[in-house]
Motif scaffolding. Structure first.
Motif, short mmCIF file in Angstrom:
data_model
loop_
_atom_site.label_atom_id
_atom_site.label_comp_id
_atom_site.label_asym_id
_atom_site.label_seq_id
_atom_site.Cartn_x
_atom_site.Cartn_y
_atom_site.Cartn_z
N PHE A 185 -57.40 99.11 23.07
CA PHE A 185 -57.30 99.24 24.52
C PHE A 185 -58.23 98.22 25.19
CE2 PHE A 185 -55.43 103.51 24.18
CZ PHE A 185 -55.89 103.93 22.94
N TRP A 186 -57.84 97.80 26.39
CA TRP A 186 -58.72 97.04 27.26
C TRP A 186 -58.84 97.77 28.60
CZ3 TRP A 186 -62.21 93.47 26.50
CH2 TRP A 186 -62.10 92.60 25.41
N TYR A 187 -60.11 97.97 29.01
CA TYR A 187 -60.42 98.60 30.29
C TYR A 187 -61.29 97.64 31.10
CZ TYR A 187 -59.37 103.08 27.96
OH TYR A 187 -58.78 104.13 27.28
N ARG A 188 -61.30 97.89 32.41
CA ARG A 188 -62.36 97.32 33.22
C ARG A 188 -63.09 98.45 33.93
NH1 ARG A 188 -60.41 93.46 38.06
NH2 ARG A 188 -62.41 94.09 38.93
N GLN A 189 -64.39 98.25 34.07
CA GLN A 189 -65.22 99.26 34.71
C GLN A 189 -65.84 98.65 35.95
OE1 GLN A 189 -68.77 100.50 32.65
NE2 GLN A 189 -69.16 102.16 34.07
N ASP A 190 -65.59 99.29 37.08
CA ASP A 190 -66.15 98.84 38.36
C ASP A 190 -66.85 100.02 39.02
OD1 ASP A 190 -63.18 97.26 38.23
OD2 ASP A 190 -64.97 96.04 38.61
N PRO A 191 -67.92 99.76 39.76
CA PRO A 191 -68.67 100.85 40.40
C PRO A 191 -67.75 101.72 41.27
CG PRO A 191 -69.87 98.80 40.58
CD PRO A 191 -68.53 98.45 40.02
N GLY A 192 -67.84 103.03 41.04
CA GLY A 192 -67.05 103.95 41.84
C GLY A 192 -65.59 104.07 41.44
N LEU A 193 -65.17 103.27 40.48
CA LEU A 193 -63.76 103.28 40.07
C LEU A 193 -63.58 103.71 38.62
CD1 LEU A 193 -62.50 100.01 41.79
CD2 LEU A 193 -62.17 102.37 42.56
N GLY A 194 -64.64 103.97 37.94
CA GLY A 194 -64.53 104.45 36.57
C GLY A 194 -63.95 103.41 35.61
N LEU A 195 -63.28 103.91 34.59
CA LEU A 195 -62.63 103.05 33.59
C LEU A 195 -61.15 102.99 33.91
CD1 LEU A 195 -64.27 104.40 30.32
CD2 LEU A 195 -64.87 102.35 31.57
N ARG A 196 -60.65 101.81 34.13
CA ARG A 196 -59.22 101.65 34.42
C ARG A 196 -58.57 100.85 33.30
NH1 ARG A 196 -58.86 99.09 40.20
NH2 ARG A 196 -60.68 97.95 39.45
#
Lengths: 114, 114
Positions: B33-44
């Motif tokens: 899997f590949w995710y991106r993590q951004d503040p306030g948005l969790g793991l997408r």
């Protein structure tokens, strides 16, 4: 449409007390739930999980409770320790999804004060 | 000891550049899997793969592509990097099989696009 929500961005508790982290979901197809812990500059690590056929799962100081009718789960940490300070992610999976992929919440930052 | 490694911890690129993020796991896991993590948005979830050469879009695939030529390696490609792709990128892997298996994460790559 955010299917997994962690409504508290942060939580602060005193060492030795109970920490309760909450998670709500909207997709009634979710039948497996996981909690991950993430320290700064590290990837998340698996903590504990629960299947929808159960309402409680316990592992040492960590207990997860599932209320299917309310579509709500919670993670209890007793007693809390300073090393528990981290971001906690709730994740949910539906059956028969390719790769068993999970949908993650936004995370709750737990701070345990000595 | 299970391990997921990512090629870089920090990366700085310019707008329009082609960017490759590499992930390798040594656990013989089928799923990656590949995710991106951004503040306030969790793991997408960006993309995932359940077998060699098999891939599926996640929740936010736009602007990304992936490659899985070998079981142990899963690459994320930003064809033309943009500033809104500045983020923490996390790779994960998991076993296939009965039910949902927990994901093992790499340490993350913090990408900055200038």
């Amino acid at each position: 449409d955010q299917q997994v929500k962690q409504n508290s961005p942060s939580l602060s508790v005193q060492e030795g007390r109970i920490s309760i982290l909450n998670c709500d979901y909207t997709n009634s197809m979710f039948d497996y739930f996981l909690w991950y812990k993430k320290y700064p500059a590290e990837g998340p690590t698996f903590l504990i999980s629960i299947s929808s056929i159960k309402d409680k799962n316990e592992d040492g100081r960590f207990t997860v409770f599932l209320n299917k009718s309310a579509k709500h789960l919670s993670l209890h940490i007793v007693p809390s320790q300073p090393g528990d300070s981290a971001v906690y992610f709730c994740a949910a999976s539906a059956p028969n999804t390719n790769a068993g992929k999970s949908t993650f919440g936004d995370g709750t930052t737990l701070t345990v004060k000595p | 000891d299970v391990k997921v490694t990512q090629s870089s911890r920090y990366l700085v690129k310019r707008t329009g550049e082609k960017v490759f993020l590499e992930c390798v796991q040594d656990m013989d896991h089928e799923n990656m899997f590949w995710y991106r993590q951004d503040p306030g948005l969790g793991l997408r979830l960006i993309y995932f793969s359940y077998d060699v050469k098999m891939k599926e879009k996640g929740d936010i695939p736009e602007g990304y592509s992936v490659s899985r030529e070998k079981k142990e390696r899963f690459s994320l490609i930003l064809e033309s990097a943009s500033t809104n792709q500045t983020s923490m990128y996390l790779c994960a892997s998991s076993l296939s099989g009965r039910g949902v298996n927990e994901q093992f994460f790499g340490p993350g790559t913090r990408l900055t696009v200038l």
